[in-house]
Design a protein around this motif. Structure first.
Motif: not given
Length: 335
Positions: A303-310, A313-314, A316-328
């Protein structure tokens, strides 16, 4: 040579491999020891580079070393990357142990692996079964490198009087694990596979092998606690197994992971894939005599390992910034 109890308080402590699963767990556990923590990122120090390792030890002179750095992976990675698993792990062990000796390190702990034991050794695996029979072929290069590390620790202890010790952890999992789709160990591989199946609505997940092999698992924070305990209380040439003392079939493990993830489909087994060693359970009686035992159950650990995995993932998703010209621009929650 031997000094027990051995104090970590106010000592300079180097965790080699602090960015990995074991190393990061050691760093978390050492936070309560009032030690002066030393770390070096891979970009700063390549532990395979002997000259660089010698220079770093000369400059920093750690009093205590936890040698947790290693190239690791599951059955596929071990079998495909045989040369890398042998060379990298030999180089890391040789360089760090020699540098610790040359620079007057007070105490060193070498972290090995339960795969050092013969494939068909009597169960549970006792420490004295080392080198009594052939190794499991799929991970033989990794095992040989780890055996060399154990023997190097023994040699430096007997010849030079260095207070160096070796521990052999069982199969580990938990926070900081590697979830690579091909090269990960069984628990993270199953977590990822069942999670992705749940998201996609898949009705069946295929697990490698027959499901019959038995494996022992230990949550990585329990390992870190055991390592700190042994660093303080143990000083002997005999290596020490670290495990839970309980094992489970891969089939039952798959059911447990599926339940934790919330996957409710079917599970099938690809019997064309290798099983590896039929059973791998450690005899932990030597560890128990020192007064330590595992605290985190497999159910809670998954259970702890799965929460760490989630969380990863979260992040990594939050770290993806949408740049002004649509680049990531890529970002990650893990260094």
């Amino acid at each position: 040579m031997a000094r027990t109890p051995f104090e970590l308080k106010r000592k300079s402590v180097f965790v080699a491999g602090h960015g990995g699963m074991v190393g990061s767990a050691l760093v978390r556990r050492l936070a309560s020891e009032e030690a002066n923590l030393l770390t070096a990122a891979r970009s700063e120090l390549d532990l395979r580079d002997q000259a660089a390792v010698n220079a770093w030890f000369t400059a920093n002179r750690p009093q205590v070393v936890f040698l947790a750095a290693a190239k690791v992976g599951g059955i596929l990675a071990n079998d495909l990357l045989r040369a890398e698993f042998l060379y990298d792990n030999l180089a890391i062990s040789i360089n760090v142990i020699q540098a610790a000796h040359a620079n007057g390190c007070e105490k060193l702990m070498f972290c090995g692996s339960s795969c050092i034991y013969p494939r068909l050794a009597a169960q549970p695996l006792r420490e004295d079964s080392l080198l009594t029979g052939p190794l499991e072929p799929t991970n033989e290069p990794y095992a040989i490198a780890k055996i060399a590390g154990v023997k190097m620790v023994e040699a430096y202890r007997s010849q030079y009087g260095d207070d160096f010790i070796s521990v052999m952890p069982t199969n580990l999992y938990g926070s900081g694990d590697n979830y690579h789709p091909e090269y990960s160990h069984v628990v993270p591989a199953l977590i990822r596979r069942f999670h992705e199946a749940k998201l996609s609505g898949a009705t069946n997940v295929v697990v490698w092998g027959t499901g019959m092999p038995r494996r022992e698992f230990l949550y990585v924070d329990d390992l870190a606690d055991a390592c700190i305990h042994l660093m303080k209380t143990y000083s002997s040439p005999e290596l020490v197994n670290i495990g839970s003392g309980q094992d489970i079939t891969i089939a039952d493990l798959a059911l447990a992971v599926a339940a934790a993830v919330g996957f409710r489909g079917e599970i099938s087994f690809d019997t064309s894939r290798p099983d590896g060693t039929p059973r791998k359970l450690l005899d932990v009686s030597r560890l128990a005599k020192t007064g330590w035992q595992a605290r985190i159950s497999l159910e809670e650990g998954i259970r702890l390992a799965y929460q760490s995995y989630l969380d990863d993932i979260n992040g990594q998703q939050q770290g993806m910034l949408v740049c002004p010209r649509g680049e990531r621009q890529g970002g990650s929650s893990r260094a």
